[in-house]
Scaffold this active site. Structure first.
Site, PDB file in Angstrom:
ATOM      1  N   CYS A 126      39.124  -0.591   8.547  1.00 33.28           N
ATOM      2  CA  CYS A 126      37.807  -0.471   7.628  1.00 33.28           C
ATOM      3  C   CYS A 126      36.667   0.076   8.511  1.00 33.28           C
ATOM      4  O   CYS A 126      36.020   1.167   8.077  1.00 33.28           O
ATOM      5  CB  CYS A 126      37.457  -1.705   6.966  1.00 33.28           C
ATOM      6  SG  CYS A 126      37.466  -3.213   8.295  1.00 33.28           S
ATOM      7  N   HIS A 233      30.176  -3.165   5.749  1.00 30.77           N
ATOM      8  CA  HIS A 233      29.996  -2.921   7.066  1.00 30.77           C
ATOM      9  C   HIS A 233      28.969  -2.120   7.526  1.00 30.77           C
ATOM     10  O   HIS A 233      28.865  -0.985   7.033  1.00 30.77           O
ATOM     11  CB  HIS A 233      31.430  -2.609   7.874  1.00 30.77           C
ATOM     12  CG  HIS A 233      32.384  -3.646   7.730  1.00 30.77           C
ATOM     13  ND1 HIS A 233      32.308  -4.912   7.428  1.00 30.77           N
ATOM     14  CD2 HIS A 233      33.886  -3.433   8.003  1.00 30.77           C
ATOM     15  CE1 HIS A 233      33.475  -5.526   7.463  1.00 30.77           C
ATOM     16  NE2 HIS A 233      34.467  -4.543   7.975  1.00 30.77           N
TER      17      HIS A 233
END
Length: 328
Positions: A126, A233
Site C-alpha cells: 500500500c 497513509h
C-alpha cells in the site's frame, strides 16, 4: 466472466466488493471465498445474497480471475492451484512481489508489461503504490537518484485487530492488542517485523518494490510509523533528481498523471490529509516545494486510502486492464 474474491470477509475483501460494485465490474458470476470457518456464512452484494465457499471449491469452479486478499501463506499455497486450472490470480499479499518471475503492477505505470502468460500478478504494498504513482512521471522527466521517505500509516493497514485496539483504548477498555504498545495518542516507529539490518519489513518493501516497479538504480531509504488514523497513509517524501526542475512543471506533470490529484495551495491551507482521502481512489499530492538544503531536490506530501488505491482499487484496476486488453 467468473470472478472470485478470496478473503471476502476481511477488511480489504469488503472494500474490494465495494470497489467492484462502484466500478460496475463486468462479471457474470461472483464467488466469495474465505477460510473454512467462514464457509456457509452469507454476504450481501448488489442486493443479492451469496454463500461463502472454501478455497478448494473455488478452485474447482475455475474462475477466470481470482483476487486474493487472504494473507501471504494462503497466497503461497493456493495461488498456484488456481493458476494451474487457468485462473489469473491478482494477489494483494507480499508473497509474490519480489519473485523475479512475477510482475509487480501499478496499472498507470506498468500494466503494459502484462501478458496472457502472467497467471499470478502481484499487487504492490500500500505505501509503495501511492509513492511510486507520484514518483513515476517525475522520474521519467528528471531522473530520480535517491528517495528519503517517512510514512505515517493508518492502523487499517494492520487489520481489524488494530482497529479494535484503538476503539478499546478510546473507550478505556483493556483487551487484546495488535501492537506491543498503546496506539491511542501514540506513534509507533514499527510497521511489520524488524529485519536483520534494523529496518522493518515495511520499510524494506518501500525500498525493494520501488526499485522493481520504477528503476533498480533508484536508492530509497524509509522510516515507517504507525499512527492512530483510519483514513489512509501519509508520506513525507524527499526526492533527489539527476536534473533540475521547475516547481510549476512538477505540479503540471503530477496534475496530468491519471490517478493523481494535486492539492497544493498554502494560501488556502490546501494540502492532502487522510480524513479527506478516505473512501477515495486517487493519490493526493501536496506541500510541493524545493529542498533548499541541496540542489535538484524536491519535497512532497503524498496521501492515499490504503485500503483502496493501496490495495483493493489497484487490484481491480489490474483486472479491468486484463479484460480490456483480452488477456483473460
Amino acid at each position: 466472466m467468473k470472478v472470485a474474491v478470496v478473503g471476502a470477509t476481511g477488511m480489504v475483501g469488503e472494500v474490494m466488493l465495494r470497489v467492484l460494485e462502484e466500478r460496475n465490474f463486468p462479471f457474470t458470476e461472483l464467488l466469495l471465498v474465505a477460510s473454512e470457518r467462514s464457509v456457509g456464512k452469507e454476504m450481501e452484494f448488489k442486493g443479492k445474497t451469496y454463500s461463502i465457499i472454501g478455497l478448494q471449491t473455488a478452485v474447482e469452479a475455475k474462475p477466470d480471475i481470482a483476487i486474493f486478499s487472504a494473507g501471504g501463506d494462503t497466497s503461497l499455497d493456493w495461488a498456484p492451484k488456481f493458476a494451474e486450472v487457468g485462473t489469473t490470480v491478482i494477489d494483494n499479499s507480499s508473497a509474490w512481489r519480489m519473485d523475479p518471475t512475477k510482475k509487480l503492477v501499478v496499472p498507470e505505470i506498468n500494466a503494459e508489461s502484462l501478458t496472457k502468460e502472467d497467471k499470478i500478478i502481484a499487487n504492490p504494498n500500500c505505501s509503495t503504490i501511492q509513492m511510486v504513482l507520484a514518483l513515476s512521471p517525475l522520474h521519467k522527466t528528471y531522473g530520480i537518484n535517491r528517495v528519503v521517505v517517512s510514512t505515517y500509516q493508518s492502523i487499517t493497514g494492520t487489520g481489524v485487530k488494530a482497529v479494535r485496539q484503538l476503539e478499546n483504548e478510546y473507550a478505556g477498555v483493556k483487551d487484546e492488542m495488535a501492537y506491543p504498545y498503546p496506539i491511542h495518542r501514540n506513534a509507533l516507529p514499527h510497521c511489520d517485523v524488524f529485519e536483520d539490518n534494523g529496518y522493518t519489513k515495511e520499510e524494506m518493501k518501500l525500498t525493494r518494490e520501488t526499485k522493481k516497479i520504477l528503476d533498480n538504480n533508484i536508492n530509497v531509504t524509509a522510516t515507517a510509523v504507525r499512527i492512530p488514523v483510519v483514513g489512509g497513509h501519509s508520506e513525507a517524501v524527499n526526492i533527489e533528481f539527476d536534473n533540475d526542475f521547475e516547481l510549476g512543471e512538477v505540479r503540471r506533470l503530477l496534475s496530468e498523471t491519471p490517478g493523481v490529484t494535486v492539492q497544493d495551495n498554502p494560501d488556502t491551507n490546501t494540502y492532502p490529509m487522510p480524513i479527506y482521502a478516505e473512501g477515495k481512489n486517487d493519490v493526493f499530492v501536496g506541500r510541493i516545494r524545493r529542498d533548499e538544503s541541496q540542489p535538484n531536490t524536491l519535497n512532497m506530501w503524498i496521501v492515499a486510502d490504503n485500503l483502496r488505491k493501496g490495495a483493493a482499487t489497484n487490484a481491480v484496476q489490474i483486472a479491468e486492464y486484463l479484460i480490456a486488453n483480452d488477456l483473460i
